[in-house]
Design an enzyme around this catalytic site. Sequence first.
Site, PDB file in Angstrom:
ATOM      1  N   HIS A 170       0.803  -1.231   0.000  1.00  0.00           N
ATOM      2  CA  HIS A 170       0.000   0.000   0.000  1.00  0.00           C
ATOM      3  C   HIS A 170       0.834   1.278   0.000  1.00  0.00           C
ATOM      4  CE1 HIS A 170       0.360  -1.175   4.312  1.00  0.00           C
ATOM      5  NE2 HIS A 170       0.535   0.126   4.503  1.00  0.00           N
ATOM      6  N   ASP A 171       2.005   1.241   0.623  1.00  0.00           N
ATOM      7  CA  ASP A 171       2.808   2.473   0.714  1.00  0.00           C
ATOM      8  C   ASP A 171       3.991   2.507  -0.252  1.00  0.00           C
ATOM      9  OD1 ASP A 171       1.425   4.061   2.439  1.00  0.00           O
ATOM     10  OD2 ASP A 171       2.426   3.306   4.246  1.00  0.00           O
ATOM     11  N   LYS A 193       5.733   5.623  -1.524  1.00  0.00           N
ATOM     12  CA  LYS A 193       6.624   6.465  -0.705  1.00  0.00           C
ATOM     13  C   LYS A 193       8.069   6.442  -1.191  1.00  0.00           C
ATOM     14  CE  LYS A 193       3.936   6.749   3.508  1.00  0.00           C
ATOM     15  NZ  LYS A 193       3.768   6.269   4.891  1.00  0.00           N
ATOM     16  N   HIS A 196       1.743   9.872  -2.286  1.00  0.00           N
ATOM     17  CA  HIS A 196       2.284   8.496  -2.342  1.00  0.00           C
ATOM     18  C   HIS A 196       1.220   7.512  -2.827  1.00  0.00           C
ATOM     19  CE1 HIS A 196       0.415   7.821   1.670  1.00  0.00           C
ATOM     20  NE2 HIS A 196       0.535   6.542   1.418  1.00  0.00           N
ATOM     21  N   HIS A 234      -6.022   3.308  -0.267  1.00  0.00           N
ATOM     22  CA  HIS A 234      -5.972   2.958   1.163  1.00  0.00           C
ATOM     23  C   HIS A 234      -6.115   4.159   2.097  1.00  0.00           C
ATOM     24  CE1 HIS A 234      -1.660   3.914   0.616  1.00  0.00           C
ATOM     25  NE2 HIS A 234      -1.556   3.999   1.937  1.00  0.00           N
ATOM     26  N   HIS A 235      -6.063   5.361   1.543  1.00  0.00           N
ATOM     27  CA  HIS A 235      -6.320   6.546   2.395  1.00  0.00           C
ATOM     28  C   HIS A 235      -7.647   7.217   2.077  1.00  0.00           C
ATOM     29  CE1 HIS A 235      -2.602   6.589   4.664  1.00  0.00           C
ATOM     30  NE2 HIS A 235      -1.901   6.422   3.533  1.00  0.00           N
ATOM     31  N   ASP A 272      -4.389  -1.367   7.980  1.00  0.00           N
ATOM     32  CA  ASP A 272      -3.235  -0.468   8.133  1.00  0.00           C
ATOM     33  C   ASP A 272      -3.359   0.386   9.391  1.00  0.00           C
ATOM     34  OD1 ASP A 272      -0.795   0.643   7.334  1.00  0.00           O
ATOM     35  OD2 ASP A 272      -1.783   2.270   6.232  1.00  0.00           O
TER      36      ASP A 272
HETATM   37 FE   LIG Z   1      -0.196   5.151   3.078  1.00  0.00          FE
HETATM   38 FE   LIG Z   2       1.195   1.049   6.322  1.00  0.00          FE
END
Ligand SMILES: [Fe+2]
Ligand SMILES: [Fe+2]
Lengths: 126, 269
Positions: free
Chosen positions: B126-127, B130, B155, B181-182, B210
């Site tokens: 998911h990240d 970044k 990200h 996811h955000h 998360d």
């Molecule tokens: Fe994230």
């Molecule tokens: Fe995470």
Amino acid sequence: MKILMIEATKYTPMINLDPQKGVFEFKGKSYPENTFDFYSPVIDWIEKYFMSDRSAPTRVNMDIIYFNSSSSKLFFDFFDILDEARKNGYSVEVNWYYDKENESSLEAGEDFKEDFEELTFNLIEK
Amino acid sequence: MDIRQDRLIDELQVFMESDLERFKSLGERIIKDIRRQHKIMEASDKRQRKEYDQLQEKLLEVERLNREIEDTQKEVVFTMGAIGESRSKETGNHVKRVAEYSKILALAAGMSEREADLLKQASPMHDIGKVAIPDDILNKPGKLDESELDVMKQHTKLGYDMLKHSKRPLLKAAATVAYEHHERYDGNGYPRGLKGEEIHIYGRITAIADVFDALGSDRVYKKAWDDERIFELFKNEKGKQFDPHLVDLFFENINELLKVREEYRDLFG
Ligand SMILES: [Fe+2]
Ligand SMILES: [Fe+2]
């Protein structure tokens, strides 16, 4: 007589019977859905071929890489016809081609050769 | 074999009204033919055995290669997730736990084992976006100002852009997870402000997994929340930040989730 030419399919070999040259060729695989139906025009043709007068030799080149048991049976019958022709004074020679890796093709060739002692039957490695 | 075309049978019938000479020659031919049949059968049996053995070998090989491919894929995906996390402030087993939580919630939501596994493998990424966020923003000790926060929020889109070109179901799922996811159920999330079921179920599940893990883990900059406080947040955010149905499933499966957390606890030396 006219040439009999049958194209290869996924299950059947290319067949080319040339009466002028006196050369029969079989090349490819032989596991037709109905072996006897498939080969019956071929057998008919060959029987007719040997009914005509000819002095030139007939050469049969068989390069069959895969075949089912009914094809095997059919080849025996086919060689019977050739053997019969030989007895009737025709000159016939069979060349059985095999690949060194292809054990069953070589063994089948050996079986045929053994069964037709008086027929000229050559096992030829490709 | 087709009986109609068996010459021996034809001749046998002729023989019925015939003489001894003929019988002898026919008998010889029948014997010869039977021997041939035996040879053919033997050869056929032998080949069948060989072909079957080869087939089995090939099948085993294919299975082995399949496993190899799957394992490689899992490892690559997991490593990508870990790279993403190494760029964020998460630590240790975070991606492993998020993976497991996601699968538990996916199964609870009625997904097939196969799809739940897909999400389990995709959610750790998911990240991944970044990796493209500048260090000075990523590692800034204090609070981010508004423009820095905007960069940080990218990200999600960056992760999506990295993965979206793939046709593989796993990477496609990972692209969706990275992108969404955000997002928040009430539409106040980012980057697109999607609302309710506009947010893909993968995104809604990973969001819960998360946050649950982030709050429950010790960080360099903060202590883990205690469970009561975390549960309180999920109750409050039901239907706001999180899909209300998934929050129900979260509580229904809380024991299993806590077991995973225990199993993959971070060990600080
Ligand atoms: Fe994230
Ligand atoms: Fe995470």
